[in-house]
Scaffold this active site. Structure first.
Site, mmCIF file in Angstrom:
data_model
loop_
_atom_site.group_PDB
_atom_site.id
_atom_site.type_symbol
_atom_site.label_atom_id
_atom_site.label_comp_id
_atom_site.label_asym_id
_atom_site.label_seq_id
_atom_site.Cartn_x
_atom_site.Cartn_y
_atom_site.Cartn_z
ATOM 1 C CB ALA A 112 -0.956 0.015 1.191
ATOM 2 C CB ALA A 113 4.067 2.383 1.375
ATOM 3 N N GLY A 115 0.501 5.347 -0.167
ATOM 4 C CA GLY A 115 -0.866 5.563 0.276
ATOM 5 C C GLY A 115 -1.806 6.162 -0.748
ATOM 6 N N GLY A 116 -1.322 6.443 -1.955
ATOM 7 C CA GLY A 116 -2.208 7.032 -2.956
ATOM 8 C C GLY A 116 -3.405 6.156 -3.249
ATOM 9 C CE LYS A 117 -1.645 2.155 -7.728
ATOM 10 N NZ LYS A 117 -0.519 3.108 -7.604
ATOM 11 C CD GLU A 135 5.132 -0.942 1.978
ATOM 12 O OE1 GLU A 135 6.261 -1.447 1.804
ATOM 13 O OE2 GLU A 135 4.283 -0.824 1.063
ATOM 14 N NE ARG A 140 7.655 1.483 0.213
ATOM 15 C CZ ARG A 140 7.228 2.237 -0.789
ATOM 16 N NH1 ARG A 140 7.848 3.390 -1.061
ATOM 17 N NH2 ARG A 140 6.208 1.867 -1.541
ATOM 18 C CG ASP A 180 0.577 -0.426 -7.099
ATOM 19 O OD1 ASP A 180 0.693 -0.640 -8.314
ATOM 20 O OD2 ASP A 180 1.128 0.536 -6.530
ATOM 21 C CB CYS A 233 4.654 1.672 -12.289
ATOM 22 S SG CYS A 233 5.851 1.400 -10.962
#
Length: 471
Positions: A112-113, A115-117, A135, A140, A180, A233
């Site tokens: 998760a870090a 934290g945007g998502k 995380e 983080r 992610d 990404c």
């Protein structure tokens, strides 16, 4: 910057993209796209557009997402400190949007870090249900916790665990899971040039193997009929189509769901995986030469309903919640909260009415969105909404609590406009000369909460956290 790209990377991309390669590599000479995502837990989209001091362009695949121009500094504005928006690269907004979390669901953000998502998923839950944001890296994980706090999220638990340990504790527990995944970061070369230095073909392979393990854990934690969104990404087929092909081969109970926004997202490439299954075209690639964002990959998976049920997670025993090393006991801590709330936030006593949901850790009092869960043996940084610190049977409210409140929910406010120099003094940690009723006071910017002050004797004592103060 193309001269700095690793040759092994460019040779692979030339082979894969063929006639598109020149347009792809030319995108590295274009400016980076900057984005922010409005936080509907604090302000709705239309209201923010009226407030915004920045020129904004909508992001097509995220209803609350916007690009802002080079030179704007939204991270240095009081609205950012108030959690009205989260700074996030436009392509990165796609994954949580595709998961389509619904209010009341149980959702896991497994990697998760920063934290945007997680904050995007929390906004979708609208304060109802449960979000576990995990995380594995401790530093983080603390950043993740701080970002959830700033965005005013009341129903999140932040854990600092391996996927395998969570899998053992939460079999078939979640309605939706976002993975992610850690990746080689090729899609971030333009935005983060330091990612180029850390890249290698060996790292791509290592990430692929890690991704499979993480996906296996996610599969075990998902309820029958539930949904996983997998994202990276990177451009590497090994980490994208191949990770999906391997996962589907290992987990025939899962099937791919076609992704939205075909006008913006290109399909995945089945021929880049072994075995080359046509269903991989239902995954999506976000290419920097085809949209205004960085490189991403997305896959949406659904678990069959025809799966053997698993044993339910252990439930917490009341005596565990009652344990505390602090001089103040749990009952006294709840009484201290009730007293504070009656004076400063009267409505809160009727909303936070489940005594079983109050958890005391040392002097720190929390209100849990899932009081029935047993967290014993799990590393937890935040077990819900941090209400405050209990000292000598009185409660000193937390910054996290302040950021969940609105001006009309509290008895006393100190209100400032965004361009008021006094507000800058508050953000720097200064006490403010001010006459008003004595007591805990919510400081706001244009009626949006920023933090606490304590009014007494013609002065508002500053309780803005030292680690967040502006220099």
């Amino acid at each position: 910057m193309t001269q700095f790209l690793p040759s092994a990377f460019t040779e692979r991309m030339r082979t894969l993209l063929q006639e598109e390669y020149e347009a792809f590599v030319a995108s590295y000479e274009q400016p980076v796209f900057h984005g922010l995502r409005v936080n509907p837990l604090k302000v709705d989209r239309e209201r923010f557009l009226k407030l915004s001091p920045f020129s904004l362009e909508p992001v097509a695949w995220c209803v609350n997402g916007f690009r802002y121009p080079e030179g704007a500094r939204p991270g240095k504005h009081p609205y950012h400190s108030a959690g009205l928006y989260y700074l996030q690269e436009p392509s990165a907004m796609s994954a949580a949007e595709c998961l389509q979390a619904q209010p009341g669901e149980i959702v896991l953000d497994l990697c998760a870090a920063p934290g945007g998502k997680s904050t995007q998923l929390a906004a979708a839950l609208q304060g109802r249900g449960l979000l576990i944001a995990n995380e594995i890296h401790p530093v983080r994980a603390r950043i993740l916790s701080e970002n959830l706090e700033r965005c005013g999220v009341p129903n999140a638990v932040v854990t600092n665990e391996t996927p395998e340990r969570l899998m053992d504790r939460f079999p078939q527990f979640f309605d939706r899971i976002l993975v992610d995944a850690p990746c080689s970061g090729e899609g971030m070369f333009r935005k983060l040039p330091e990612a180029i230095e850390e890249w290698s073909p060996e790292k791509v392979t290592d990430c692929h193997l890690m991704q499979i393990d993480i996906l296996d854990a996610a599969a075990a934690m998902l309820k029958p009929g539930g949904t996983i969104v997998y994202s990276t990404c990177t451009f590497a087929p090994l980490e994208n189509e191949q990770s999906m092909a391997t996962f589907l081969e290992r987990h025939p109970e899962f099937s791919l769901i076609p992704l939205p926004h075909p006008e913006h997202f290109a399909p995945g490439h089945p021929e880049w995986a072994t075995p080359a299954s046509d269903v991989l075209a239902q995954t999506a690639r976000l290419w920097p030469h085809l949209l205004n964002g960085e490189g991403h990959y997305l896959a949406k998976l659904q678990k069959s309903m025809d799966v053997e049920p698993a044993e339910a997670p252990k439930k917490r025993k009341e005596k565990r919640g009652a344990k505390s090393s602090a001089p103040t006991g749990r009952k006294e801590a709840i009484a201290a909260w009730r007293s504070f709330a009656a004076d400063a936030i009267p409505r809160a006593n009727s909303l936070l009415d489940n005594d079983h949901a109050f958890l005391l850790f040392g002097e720190q009092l929390y209100y849990s969105p899932a009081p029935e869960l047993d967290w014993d043996g799990i590393k937890v940084l935040r077990v819900g909404l941090h209400l405050g610190t209990v000292k000598k049977n009185r409660l000193e409210p937390s910054h996290a609590l302040a950021l969940t409140l609105t001006a009309d929910e509290v008895v006393r406010t100190a209100s400032f406009s965004a361009d008021d120099p006094t507000l800058l003094r508050y953000l720097k940690g200064e006490a403010l000369s001010r006459e008003d009723a004595t007591g805990w006071t919510l400081v706001t910017v244009d009626d949006y909460s920023l933090g606490w002050g304590k009014q007494a004797d013609g002065q508002l004592k500053n309780h803005y956290p030292k680690g967040l103060r502006w220099l």
